[in-house]
Scaffold this motif. Structure first.
Motif, PDB file in Angstrom:
ATOM      1  N   LYS A 152     -11.786 -12.050   2.732  1.00  0.00           N
ATOM      2  CA  LYS A 152     -11.602 -10.887   3.630  1.00  0.00           C
ATOM      3  C   LYS A 152     -13.230 -10.161   4.024  1.00  0.00           C
ATOM      4  CE  LYS A 152      -7.151  -9.496   1.955  1.00  0.00           C
ATOM      5  NZ  LYS A 152      -6.507  -8.252   1.484  1.00  0.00           N
ATOM      6  N   ILE A 153     -13.803  -9.996   2.946  1.00  0.00           N
ATOM      7  CA  ILE A 153     -15.074  -9.522   2.969  1.00  0.00           C
ATOM      8  C   ILE A 153     -16.116 -10.476   3.915  1.00  0.00           C
ATOM      9  CG2 ILE A 153     -17.137  -8.584   1.718  1.00  0.00           C
ATOM     10  CD1 ILE A 153     -15.268  -8.054  -0.562  1.00  0.00           C
TER      11      ILE A 153
ATOM     12  N   GLY B  23       0.901  -1.097   0.011  1.00  0.00           N
ATOM     13  CA  GLY B  23       0.093  -0.040   0.123  1.00  0.00           C
ATOM     14  C   GLY B  23       0.815   1.232   0.044  1.00  0.00           C
ATOM     15  N   LYS B  24       2.108   1.191  -0.654  1.00  0.00           N
ATOM     16  CA  LYS B  24       3.074   2.188  -0.581  1.00  0.00           C
ATOM     17  C   LYS B  24       3.052   2.786  -2.155  1.00  0.00           C
ATOM     18  CE  LYS B  24       3.458   2.100   3.661  1.00  0.00           C
ATOM     19  NZ  LYS B  24       2.763   2.964   4.675  1.00  0.00           N
ATOM     20  N   THR B  25       3.932   3.782  -2.323  1.00  0.00           N
ATOM     21  CA  THR B  25       4.295   4.199  -3.546  1.00  0.00           C
ATOM     22  C   THR B  25       5.965   4.330  -3.513  1.00  0.00           C
ATOM     23  OG1 THR B  25       3.927   6.539  -3.251  1.00  0.00           O
ATOM     24  CG2 THR B  25       2.270   5.124  -4.562  1.00  0.00           C
TER      25      THR B  25
ATOM     26  N   GLN C  52     -16.392  -0.563   5.004  1.00  0.00           N
ATOM     27  CA  GLN C  52     -15.211  -1.316   5.025  1.00  0.00           C
ATOM     28  C   GLN C  52     -14.598  -1.473   3.474  1.00  0.00           C
ATOM     29  OE1 GLN C  52     -13.771  -2.860   7.380  1.00  0.00           O
ATOM     30  NE2 GLN C  52     -12.714  -4.373   6.654  1.00  0.00           N
ATOM     31  N   LEU C  53     -15.328  -1.711   2.766  1.00  0.00           N
ATOM     32  CA  LEU C  53     -14.587  -1.852   1.372  1.00  0.00           C
ATOM     33  C   LEU C  53     -13.894  -0.600   0.817  1.00  0.00           C
ATOM     34  CD1 LEU C  53     -17.963  -3.758  -0.600  1.00  0.00           C
ATOM     35  CD2 LEU C  53     -15.630  -4.708   0.027  1.00  0.00           C
ATOM     36  N   ILE C  54     -14.424   0.379   1.078  1.00  0.00           N
ATOM     37  CA  ILE C  54     -14.031   1.805   0.712  1.00  0.00           C
ATOM     38  C   ILE C  54     -12.631   2.218   1.483  1.00  0.00           C
ATOM     39  CG2 ILE C  54     -14.062   4.309  -0.072  1.00  0.00           C
ATOM     40  CD1 ILE C  54     -16.754   3.407  -1.196  1.00  0.00           C
ATOM     41  N   ASN C  55     -12.912   2.212   2.685  1.00  0.00           N
ATOM     42  CA  ASN C  55     -11.916   2.904   3.589  1.00  0.00           C
ATOM     43  C   ASN C  55     -11.039   2.159   4.266  1.00  0.00           C
ATOM     44  OD1 ASN C  55     -12.956   5.699   3.410  1.00  0.00           O
ATOM     45  ND2 ASN C  55     -14.681   5.004   4.580  1.00  0.00           N
ATOM     46  N   VAL C  56     -11.280   0.828   4.051  1.00  0.00           N
ATOM     47  CA  VAL C  56     -10.279  -0.217   4.692  1.00  0.00           C
ATOM     48  C   VAL C  56      -9.465  -0.959   3.561  1.00  0.00           C
ATOM     49  CG1 VAL C  56     -10.144  -2.244   6.388  1.00  0.00           C
ATOM     50  CG2 VAL C  56     -11.484  -0.235   7.058  1.00  0.00           C
TER      51      VAL C  56
END
Lengths: 394, 583
Positions: free
Chosen positions: B229-230, A361-363, B280-284
């Motif tokens: 995960k979901i 999750g990094k660039t 959860q889907l968008i922010n995590v």
């Protein structure tokens, strides 16, 4: 390690410099540099061109060096084919394989671009598919593709140690799950070569790529170890002088053994110098080097974890002396600039593995990687500079 | 501008130093406005700050001249070679965005494949800001009668059945030897059914087809972990959400054969649980809405079997894994759509029974303009599994699926040699009139029309029902909603939403309850404010083909954000990755 440091002219010229980027490239000790110089001072020519005394000497030097390198990696089952570097070796492997539409090429999760792009392009050209072992919560999911009984994994192309995570792939498990008689295995051992050189005969795979410059050898030389059983079935990648037996008949007859894949003139001096690097490492006793490097790596990890503004990203997985981190306060590029002013060289950016950074999750991030010339003082200097970099920002 | 009302958003990743630059650009009255965000080093930050301060509001021509001059200055600076690319990155990013803006398509509303095909699976309707010209949508409800599947297409579909007679096996082998029309096979979603039949009957598959099939199978396998995960999140949080369709039917396929599905469908029986999952889907988990792809968010009011109005929603989110595989998650709440005017009623909870899966799959067979044989294969395997047939009969009847089931059953008997011990109303004579179903788009359309007619008549009586059926063909209902007019003024007519601002976490909207400027949607945590819908996840524009004023919408969004004191988040959108589409 202090004694070892003095063997490197670079450090004699830069006494106070802390170099923590050995995963990118290493410096050469005197013996390696001198070996190259000696070759060019005394022989200078390339092989396969002359049966005169210079040509014979060159041939002898080359074959001796080839044997030393092969022995260093316990690679008696393979032809040691010299290339420019591991990248070229991987390209060689990819371009000599017979891939057909629908074949699956399985790669590791944290591949360097050199072991990714070549397969992606091959897959695109041949309508094959590249897939990486997935990672969930930092753990590699080895068995993700088990059970796809009507599919075959045609190629497993994997780096045994990641240049970012510093972790070692469990090859035996991987092979047990996916390797069939039809599977071609390509290993990139570049990051392991200087720290934990693998016993290639024990793996008995098809291709192995390595660069000399990551193990105190010269730049511009590397090898592709090609399994002798596989080599005969392959069509050579590069065509030209030295790799053909006959080019005058109806069909061309390729040379055999390593020569089949070594087109053109290359620098025998570099091969000799690399062999010298192998002897240098063997002389140091790899096991004890590894022990010291790992201890330094642990010290560095401990220190990094104590710095409030730094997040270590591979604390639990790395078993090679590589530490990666970033900071919510300072961009890696600015870390690099700051540390460089303090005489500490680290590596930042995506390190030619954007795929790995994407998993994290990094660039961009920072990497410290340790070599035989590093010591505790280097770790302390680096940690001090990192602490100072965050001052005033917290 | 603090909110995402930009005409264009671009991303520049992968510069050697690892900078990741997001640029939002808007053009109003020829003046260009833009904003940089992302993760970049000090040098890039200074340059982007300079550009924001000195170039915002310039017209296109002046900005272009200024950028050229700056580029030259940066590139000719020999003092700081190391940081030159960092300094150059924001400039080139802005130049590329301008080029893209100048060449982008005009506003074009979405359109469905046939008049009664699924209205949720349409291309996203871009917001028609008043700066863009309108290209009017021309609907032609009768075009389906002008074009039907030709014989060769019918043959292709037929050979995708999971049961082939000996003659059909020979025909299949011959087809594979000679087929050149791979794209049509792909479009008809026959690639994996063909792969399965090739495996099952020991017939060689052409390389291109094999490759496409393997890509789908590998893609589904590689993305399954994301779905795990979901599912774990749903279970751990006790949400009343269940996976439906492909996720379940895939397990019923024999070893060595596959049921691929590119999207994962979830059905929430509680509306608020859907909002928790979206958060959860968008922010995590890093899922995003899509631009230039499927419509991201829509609402529709439908009457259930008891005649009660139900607000349904369809939310489409995507994520790319390994830069190769697309994970698509569709969340429905209010019920699973059944044709244009009904929903399937399933019991609340986080599991769906096999009998309910049959009903869902059955309705899905009739969802699109073309029947995908994979859906009939699904039904075949479902009906061969351990079903409670008396329970299935009840559900078929309860959901008025008798006619559709009869259509499928006639086909299963004829083409799969399979009979099912389920009592159904006697629609069989009617079914026999549906020549060439499922291999004819015309026949499919006829079934959809008839089913729609039966449903409309049942819901609204003969005359109103007939009128509603005709209205549906024109893609717009004509019966006003009593309960949900605030969001969906007309029954059975889908309302499309575009995300404007998402919240960084699930937001309580209780502040809005007592505010007379906001209209609360019945039995929900949804509020309408002018053209905007406020949900616990964010603010959405209730879109239509009409034009919107950017400044007005921006002002409204800011009012809402102040009112609920929410942290806005604008990186929720990504361009559709059409290069990864496997259908």
């Amino acid at each position: 390690m202090e004694k070892i440091k003095s063997d490197f002219p670079f450090f004699r010229n830069h006494k106070d410099l802390v170099y923590l980027d050995s995963a990118a490239t290493t410096f050469m000790p005197d013996c390696v540099i001198q070996r190259w110089t000696r070759y060019h001072s005394e022989i200078g020519v390339s092989t396969s061109r002359s049966k005169g005394f210079l040509g014979v000497l060159a041939e002898k030097e080359l074959e001796n060096a080839r044997n030393v390198i092969s022995d260093f990696f316990s690679a008696s089952l393979y032809h040691t084919v010299f290339t420019k570097n591991a990248t070229e070796s991987l390209n060689l492997a990819a371009h000599t394989l017979e891939i057909t539409a629908g074949d699956v090429i399985l790669i590791g999760p944290y591949e360097h671009h050199s072991n990714l792009l070549v397969w992606e392009r091959l897959a695109l050209a041949k309508d094959a598919i590249v897939v990486a072992l997935p990672v969930v919560d930092g753990a590699i999911i080895y068995d993700a593709f088990v059970g796809l009984t009507s599919l075959t994994i045609k190629v497993i192309a994997i780096s045994i140690v990641s240049n970012i995570m510093g972790d070692t792939i469990d090859l035996r498990r991987l092979f047990k799950l996916y390797k069939t008689k039809e599977t071609v295995v390509v290993l990139d051992i570049t990051q392991a070569a200087a720290h934990n050189p693998p016993d290639l005969d024990a793996y008995n795979v098809d291709f192995v790529a390595v660069s000399a410059h990551k193990m105190y050898g010269p730049k511009n030389i590397g090898a592709c170890f090609i399994n002798k059983k596989t080599a005969d079935t392959l069509t050579p990648f590069m065509l030209g002088g030295g790799m053909v037996w006959s080019a005058t008949g109806r069909s061309t007859t390729w040379a055999t053994g390593s020569a089949k894949f070594e087109a053109g003139t290359f620098d025998i001096g570099l091969v000799c110098a690399w062999a010298e690097a192998c002897l240098f490492l063997s002389g140091l006793n790899i096991a004890s080097v590894r022990k010291i490097e790992n201890q330094l790596s642990l010290d560095l990890l401990r220190g990094l974890r104590e710095i409030e503004h730094i997040d270590v990203l591979n604390g639990d997985v790395a078993d090679s002396p590589i530490r990666i981190f970033d900071s919510p306060l300072i961009h890696p590029h600015d870390f690099e600039t700051f540390l460089s002013r303090k005489g500490v060289i680290i590596r930042v950016g995506h390190m030619c593995s954007q795929n790995t950074l994407s998993i994290l999750g990094k660039t961009a991030l920072c990497r410290c990687s340790i070599g035989v010339y590093n010591n505790s003082e280097d770790m302390e200097k680096c940690l001090l500079a990192l602490r100072v970099a965050g001052r005033g920002l917290l | 501008m603090n909110i995402s009302l930009y005409d264009l958003t671009t991303y520049t990743d992968g510069l050697a130093c690892g900078d990741s630059i997001r640029l939002e650009l808007s053009v109003e009255n020829s003046a260009v406005y833009f904003k940089f965000s992302g993760y970049f080093c000090d040098t890039a930050k200074k340059v982007s700050d300079y550009l924001e301060s000195n170039c915002n509001g310039l017209n296109l021509e002046k900005l272009s001249v200024k950028l050229n001059k700056l580029s030259e200055e940066v590139l000719s600076n020999k003092d700081n070679l190391k940081h030159r690319s960092c300094a150059f990155a924001p400039i080139s990013s802005l130049r590329e965005a301008l080029d893209k803006f100048m060449t982008d398509d005009m506003f074009q509303p979405g359109e469905t494949a046939n008049p009664l095909a699924c209205d949720a699976c349409v291309r996203v309707l871009p917001i028609n800001w008043n700066v863009l010209p309108v290209k009017p949508l021309t609907k032609s409800p009768t075009r389906i009668h002008k074009r039907d599947n030709d014989d060769s297409e019918a043959t292709l579909l037929r050979l995708g059945k999971c049961v082939l007679s000996e003659n059909e096996q020979a025909e299949f082998a011959e087809l594979l030897k000679n087929t050149k029309d791979i794209n049509r096979i792909k479009k008809l979603r026959l690639v994996v059914p063909y792969f399965n039949n090739a495996f099952k009957y020991g017939i060689g598959l052409p390389g291109k087809l094999k490759s496409l099939a393997v890509k789908q199978i590998i893609s589904m396998t590689a993305t399954r972990l994301e779905i795990t995960k979901i599912d774990e999140f749903i279970t751990e949080n006790g949400l009343s959400i269940t996976a439906v369709k492909g996720t379940h039917t895939a397990n019923l396929y024999p070893t060595g054969t596959f049921r691929t599905h590119m999207d994962y469908d979830y059905l929430a029986s509680k509306q608020y649980d859907a909002f928790i999952m979206i958060d959860q889907l968008i922010n995590v988990l890093g899922y995003k809405f899509i631009s230039n792809g499927s419509v991201p968010y829509s609402y529709k009011v439908i009457k259930d079997d008891s005649g009660r109005e139900v607000l349904t929603a369809h939310i489409h989110l995507e994520k790319i894994v390994q830069n190769r595989f697309q994970v698509i998650v569709d969340i429905n709440f209010g019920g699973f759509p059944l044709g244009r005017t009904s929903i399937i009623n399933i019991k609340k909870g986080n599991t769906v029974s096999l009998e309910e899966q049959v009903c869902i799959t059955l309705s899905h067979v009739f969802k699109h303009g073309t029947v995908y044989v994979k859906d009939i294969n699904d039904l075949f395997y479902l009906l061969n599994s351990r079903l409670d047939f008396s329970r299935l009969s009840e559900l078929i009847s309860k959901n008025d699926l008798d006619f559709l089931f009869a259509v499928v059953l006639v086909h299963l008997r004829k083409a799969y040699g399979y009979d099912v011990p389920v009592k159904i109303k006697n629609y069989l004579p009617l079914c026999h009139l549906l020549l060439n179903w499922p291999y004819s788009a015309k026949a499919q359309y006829s079934v959809q029309r008839l089913d729609n007619f039966f449903r409309c008549v049942k819901q609204f009586g003969l005359f109103r029902g007939f009128a509603e059926m005709n209205a549906q063909i024109r893609d717009c209902g004509q019966i006003a909603s009593d309960a949900y007019a605030t969001i969906c003024p007309v029954l059975n007519t889908r309302v499309y939403l575009n995300p404007l601002v998402l919240f960084t976490s699930l937001n309580s909207l209780s502040e809005l309850k007592s505010n007379p400027e906001y209209s609360q949607i019945k039995d929900s945590e949804l509020y309408r404010y002018n053209d905007l819908l406020v949900t616990p996840n964010g603010v959405f524009l209730i879109n239509s083909e009409r034009q919107f004023s950017k400044s007005r919408i921006e002002s409204d969004v800011n009012v809402i954000l102040r009112q609920i004191n929410a942290k806005p988040f604008t990186e929720y959108l990504m361009e559709a990755r059409k290069d990864l589409w496997l259908y």
